[in-house]
Design a protein around this motif. Structure first.
Motif, PDB file in Angstrom:
ATOM      1  N   SER A 175       7.859  -2.906   6.491  1.00 16.05           N
ATOM      2  CA  SER A 175       7.908  -2.283   5.220  1.00 16.05           C
ATOM      3  C   SER A 175       6.709  -2.913   4.364  1.00 16.05           C
ATOM      4  CB  SER A 175       9.318  -3.194   4.563  1.00 16.05           C
ATOM      5  OG  SER A 175       9.248  -2.915   3.195  1.00 16.05           O
ATOM      6  N   TYR A 176       5.916  -1.858   3.811  1.00 14.61           N
ATOM      7  CA  TYR A 176       4.851  -2.184   3.450  1.00 14.61           C
ATOM      8  C   TYR A 176       4.775  -1.227   2.061  1.00 14.61           C
ATOM      9  CZ  TYR A 176      -0.460  -2.515   3.251  1.00 14.61           C
ATOM     10  OH  TYR A 176      -1.947  -2.863   3.065  1.00 14.61           O
ATOM     11  N   PRO A 177       5.671  -1.908   1.002  1.00 10.22           N
ATOM     12  CA  PRO A 177       5.806  -0.788   0.035  1.00 10.22           C
ATOM     13  C   PRO A 177       4.662  -0.235  -0.578  1.00 10.22           C
ATOM     14  CG  PRO A 177       7.091  -2.986  -0.328  1.00 10.22           C
ATOM     15  CD  PRO A 177       6.218  -3.093   0.752  1.00 10.22           C
ATOM     16  N   TYR A 178       3.547  -1.000  -0.773  1.00  9.39           N
ATOM     17  CA  TYR A 178       2.236  -0.423  -1.695  1.00  9.39           C
ATOM     18  C   TYR A 178       1.798   0.758  -0.862  1.00  9.39           C
ATOM     19  CZ  TYR A 178      -2.302   0.033  -3.243  1.00  9.39           C
ATOM     20  OH  TYR A 178      -3.553   0.426  -3.924  1.00  9.39           O
ATOM     21  N   PRO A 214       8.374 -13.015   7.073  1.00  7.74           N
ATOM     22  CA  PRO A 214       9.051 -12.489   5.835  1.00  7.74           C
ATOM     23  C   PRO A 214       8.018 -11.995   4.935  1.00  7.74           C
ATOM     24  CG  PRO A 214       9.428 -14.865   6.344  1.00  7.74           C
ATOM     25  CD  PRO A 214       8.708 -14.410   7.441  1.00  7.74           C
ATOM     26  N   ILE A 215       6.923 -12.855   4.589  1.00  7.47           N
ATOM     27  CA  ILE A 215       5.853 -12.173   3.909  1.00  7.47           C
ATOM     28  C   ILE A 215       4.762 -12.230   5.068  1.00  7.47           C
ATOM     29  CG2 ILE A 215       4.134 -12.441   2.173  1.00  7.47           C
ATOM     30  CD1 ILE A 215       6.346 -13.941   0.706  1.00  7.47           C
ATOM     31  N   GLN A 216       4.159 -11.085   5.393  1.00  6.98           N
ATOM     32  CA  GLN A 216       3.277 -10.894   6.201  1.00  6.98           C
ATOM     33  C   GLN A 216       1.685 -11.809   5.988  1.00  6.98           C
ATOM     34  OE1 GLN A 216       3.336  -6.816   7.556  1.00  6.98           O
ATOM     35  NE2 GLN A 216       4.227  -7.383   9.468  1.00  6.98           N
ATOM     36  N   GLY A 217       1.490 -12.562   7.068  1.00 12.16           N
ATOM     37  CA  GLY A 217       0.087 -13.376   6.587  1.00 12.16           C
ATOM     38  C   GLY A 217      -1.190 -12.741   6.619  1.00 12.16           C
ATOM     39  N   GLU A 218      -1.640 -12.714   7.999  1.00  7.16           N
ATOM     40  CA  GLU A 218      -2.894 -12.108   8.152  1.00  7.16           C
ATOM     41  C   GLU A 218      -2.748 -10.592   8.075  1.00  7.16           C
ATOM     42  OE1 GLU A 218      -5.330 -14.656   9.340  1.00  7.16           O
ATOM     43  OE2 GLU A 218      -3.582 -15.815   8.577  1.00  7.16           O
ATOM     44  N   GLY A 219      -1.838  -9.949   8.100  1.00  4.74           N
ATOM     45  CA  GLY A 219      -1.701  -8.719   7.749  1.00  4.74           C
ATOM     46  C   GLY A 219      -1.798  -8.190   6.484  1.00  4.74           C
ATOM     47  N   GLY A 220      -1.827  -9.285   5.547  1.00  5.94           N
ATOM     48  CA  GLY A 220      -2.314  -8.838   4.071  1.00  5.94           C
ATOM     49  C   GLY A 220      -1.210  -9.378   3.113  1.00  5.94           C
ATOM     50  N   PHE A 221      -0.256 -10.217   3.202  1.00  8.43           N
ATOM     51  CA  PHE A 221       0.732 -10.805   2.265  1.00  8.43           C
ATOM     52  C   PHE A 221       1.546  -9.510   1.866  1.00  8.43           C
ATOM     53  CE2 PHE A 221      -1.455 -14.925   0.843  1.00  8.43           C
ATOM     54  CZ  PHE A 221      -1.656 -15.276   2.087  1.00  8.43           C
ATOM     55  N   MET A 222       2.111  -8.744   2.584  1.00  7.55           N
ATOM     56  CA  MET A 222       2.984  -7.776   2.515  1.00  7.55           C
ATOM     57  C   MET A 222       4.436  -8.270   2.067  1.00  7.55           C
ATOM     58  SD  MET A 222       0.598  -6.550   4.602  1.00  7.55           S
ATOM     59  CE  MET A 222       0.512  -5.548   5.910  1.00  7.55           C
TER      60      MET A 222
END
Ligand code: PMP
Length: 458
Positions: free
Chosen positions: A201-204, A237-245
């Protein structure tokens, strides 16, 4: 403020041994750092890089001091490790006292109380009101490895699922679980098998509701893997290295319900997001998610190496005696520091500090977003906030990633004495992971530097 003008300490105020302000007195990196960099180049593997090659001599609160006497405002906290502040006084005192008493026995040879106390604190503070047990290890990647091991033993199944944009570590299994080949996996294979990458899930960027994103993830798992062969689903729960999604509302609990129905162990990788980083003990709590297993590391011991797998007692007990452990896992000094971290969170009300930092950062970043259309998205929780940068003019259309802007901002800020970290699958995310010791004044100071950097992008 000079060193002699440090604020008077009240009984309740933290005692800082380094002035809490940035100050640049040489070029960055300065001459002594450059000298050390030359020595390093001879003897340290080129595979180990540094975001900012200034050599740090001291650190306290929210400030890093380099060998040239420059003071940096630290928005990275060692990638979310010194969450309660650098050289936090309780951590220092607890670790120092423990060093005098016992440094090592190996818990699997002769146990000690500190390990048990950390497991009790984790059982108390991780989400879910059920009997929990823990195993303590040394690093985040090792916690992930053990979480998978335990889930496989418990379920008797083989497959492991992760989400797109995930980061889980640099060991062989965890490299297979990462999304990005470069720099984490490229050339280091072959990798562990039976690891499946499902959409998340990457709402942006995907615009999906939590229900729709979860249906897509579940559809993938059912078609590509099959629930009956799936041991675990590992999710940040909040993706870290991926970009704080930050996932859409309902995404995580829906996946947990599906996992529970099908006997799949759902594991929260809270290595970056946990331990008071987001204004809650664990970020899962923001989403109403009660994971079967929770992985902690980074912030758990105030900077000492410690990590944990904590979760449902019946899953954690699936392993035969001797199946889990390792020489340094749950080292007494690291455990003493972790106990001090839990005490500091409670006694200094640090969850509220996370919420304070979120409010200050979010409102400052929203002001900047109104003025700079390269800021596409602002997201995160607590002291785990990021902006995603896009090419000018694409914010409302293609949202074309702008990694060059992030690289320029990081470089500009470093020259001004502010350490910002980049992140993101596309390298276009600037993340803010300050320690909870960072005052609103220091955050505003960092935001002014960011503002100047954005203006300089033109
Ligand atoms: N999982 C997550 C979410 C992480 O952020 C990290 C570290 N960045 C790891 C796992 C790996 O932890 P470590 O570097 O301690 O092995």
């Amino acid at each position: 403020m000079t060193d002699s003008q440090m604020p008077a300490q009240t009984a309740a105020a933290p005692v800082y041994t380094v002035p809490q302000e940035r100050k640049i007195v040489t070029a960055v990196p300065g001459p002594k750092s450059q000298e050390l960099q030359a020595r390093r180049a001879n003897v340290v593997s080129a595979g180990v890089s540094s975001a900012l090659p200034v050599f740090i001599e001291r650190a306290n609160g929210a400030i890093l001091v380099d060998v040239d006497g420059n003071r940096f405002l630290d928005f990275g906290a060692g990638i979310g490790v010194t969450t309660i502040g650098h050289t936090e006084e309780r951590v220092v005192a607890a670790a120092a006292a423990q060093l005098q008493d016992v440094i090592h026995t190996l818990f699997t040879v002769t146990p000690y109380e500190e390990y048990v106390r950390v497991a009790e604190l984790l059982a108390e503070h991780t989400p879910g009101n059920w009997a929990k047990k823990s195993v303590l290890v040394n690093s985040g990647a090792e916690a992930v490895e053990n979480g998978v091991k335990i889930a496989r033993k418990h379920t008797g199944r083989r497959a492991v699922a992760v989400l797109d944009h995930a980061y889980h570590g640099r060991t062989n299994l965890t490299m297979a679980m990462n999304y990005k080949a470069m720099p984490y996996g490229a050339g280091f294979g072959p990798f562990a098998g039976d690891v499946y990458h499902a959409p998340g899930s990457y709402p942006y960027r995907d615009g999906l509701s939590g229900a729709d994103a979860a249906a897509r993830t579940i559809g993938y798992l059912e078609k590509v893997v099959g629930a009956a062969d799936l041991a675990c689903l590992v999710v940040e729960p909040i993706q870290g290295e991926g970009g704080f999604m930050v996932p859409a509302e309902g995404f995580l609990p829906t996946l947990q319900a599906w996992c529970t129905e099908h006997g799949v162990v759902m594991i929260a990788d809270e290595i970056q997001s946990g331990m008071a980083r987001t204004g809650r003990y664990f970020a899962s709590e923001h989403f109403g998610w009660e994971p079967d297993l929770v992985l902690s590391a980074k912030g758990i011991a105030g900077g000492l190496p410690l990590a944990a797998v904590t979760g449902r007692a019946e899953i954690m007990d699936a392993s035969h005696p001797g199946g889990l452990g390792g020489t340094f896992g749950g080292n007494p000094v690291a455990c003493a520091a972790a106990i001090a971290v839990f005490e500091a969170i409670e006694e200094n009300d640090l969850l509220a500090e996370g919420r304070r930092i979120e409010a200050t950062l979010m409102s400052g970043l929203e002001r900047l977003q109104q003025r700079y259309d390269t800021i596409g998205d602002i997201r995160g929780k607590g002291a785990m906030i990021a902006i995603e940068l896009v090419e000018p003019g694409t914010r409302d259309t293609s949202k074309r990633p702008n990694p060059e802007a992030v690289a320029s901002l990081v470089a500009y800020a470093a020259q001004q004495g502010v350490l910002f970290l980049s992140a993101g699958t596309y390298g276009n995310v600037l993340r803010f992971l300050p320690s909870l010791a960072m005052s609103d004044e220091l955050i505003e100071d960092g935001l002014r530097v960011l503002d100047d950097g954005l203006a300089a992008l033109g």
